[in-house]
Design an enzyme around this catalytic site. Structure first.
Site, PDB file in Angstrom:
ATOM      1  N   MET A   1      71.991 -14.348 -48.983  1.00 45.12           N
ATOM      2  CA  MET A   1      71.938 -14.228 -47.596  1.00 45.12           C
ATOM      3  C   MET A   1      71.592 -12.808 -47.178  1.00 45.12           C
ATOM      4  O   MET A   1      72.616 -12.166 -46.860  1.00 45.12           O
ATOM      5  CB  MET A   1      73.326 -14.825 -47.043  1.00 45.12           C
ATOM      6  N   PRO A   2      70.617 -12.365 -46.913  1.00 47.66           N
ATOM      7  CA  PRO A   2      70.149 -10.979 -46.427  1.00 47.66           C
ATOM      8  C   PRO A   2      70.490 -11.109 -44.999  1.00 47.66           C
ATOM      9  O   PRO A   2      70.407 -11.944 -44.083  1.00 47.66           O
ATOM     10  CB  PRO A   2      68.424 -11.181 -46.625  1.00 47.66           C
ATOM     11  N   ILE A   3      71.127  -9.863 -44.536  1.00 48.15           N
ATOM     12  CA  ILE A   3      71.624  -9.485 -43.322  1.00 48.15           C
ATOM     13  C   ILE A   3      70.811  -8.117 -42.978  1.00 48.15           C
ATOM     14  O   ILE A   3      71.161  -7.299 -43.816  1.00 48.15           O
ATOM     15  CB  ILE A   3      73.045  -9.297 -43.276  1.00 48.15           C
ATOM     16  N   HIS A  38      68.320 -18.682 -44.126  1.00 47.84           N
ATOM     17  CA  HIS A  38      69.351 -17.668 -44.810  1.00 47.84           C
ATOM     18  C   HIS A  38      69.113 -16.329 -44.170  1.00 47.84           C
ATOM     19  O   HIS A  38      70.022 -15.620 -44.815  1.00 47.84           O
ATOM     20  CB  HIS A  38      69.331 -17.940 -46.048  1.00 47.84           C
ATOM     21  N   HIS A  40      69.733 -13.263 -41.713  1.00 50.43           N
ATOM     22  CA  HIS A  40      70.193 -13.080 -40.332  1.00 50.43           C
ATOM     23  C   HIS A  40      69.716 -11.577 -40.050  1.00 50.43           C
ATOM     24  O   HIS A  40      69.606 -10.810 -40.654  1.00 50.43           O
ATOM     25  CB  HIS A  40      71.929 -12.913 -40.867  1.00 50.43           C
TER      26      HIS A  40
END
Length: 62
Positions: A1-3, A38, A40
């Site tokens: 999940m890249p933020i 996925h 954010h």
């Protein structure tokens, strides 16, 4: 999940912010293979009187 956290001075239009998050999401998907749902993106907008460069508030710039 890249933020992805993006800090910027407030003042862009809603359309500009929408384009920014779409472009950043597309780049993360392209470069990491993560699914778009996925990714954010967090926008942290600062007022000009809360950010300075070289000891001068952006709100005090001429």
């Amino acid at each position: 999940m890249p933020i992805v956290n993006i800090q910027l001075i407030a003042g862009r239009s809603q359309d500009q912010l929408k384009a920014l998050v779409a472009d950043v999401t597309a780049a993360v998907v392209k470069d990491t293979g993560a699914p778009a749902e996925h990714v954010h993106v967090i926008l942290d907008e600062m007022q000009k009187n809360r950010y300075s460069v070289g000891g001068v508030l952006k709100s005090d710039e001429k």
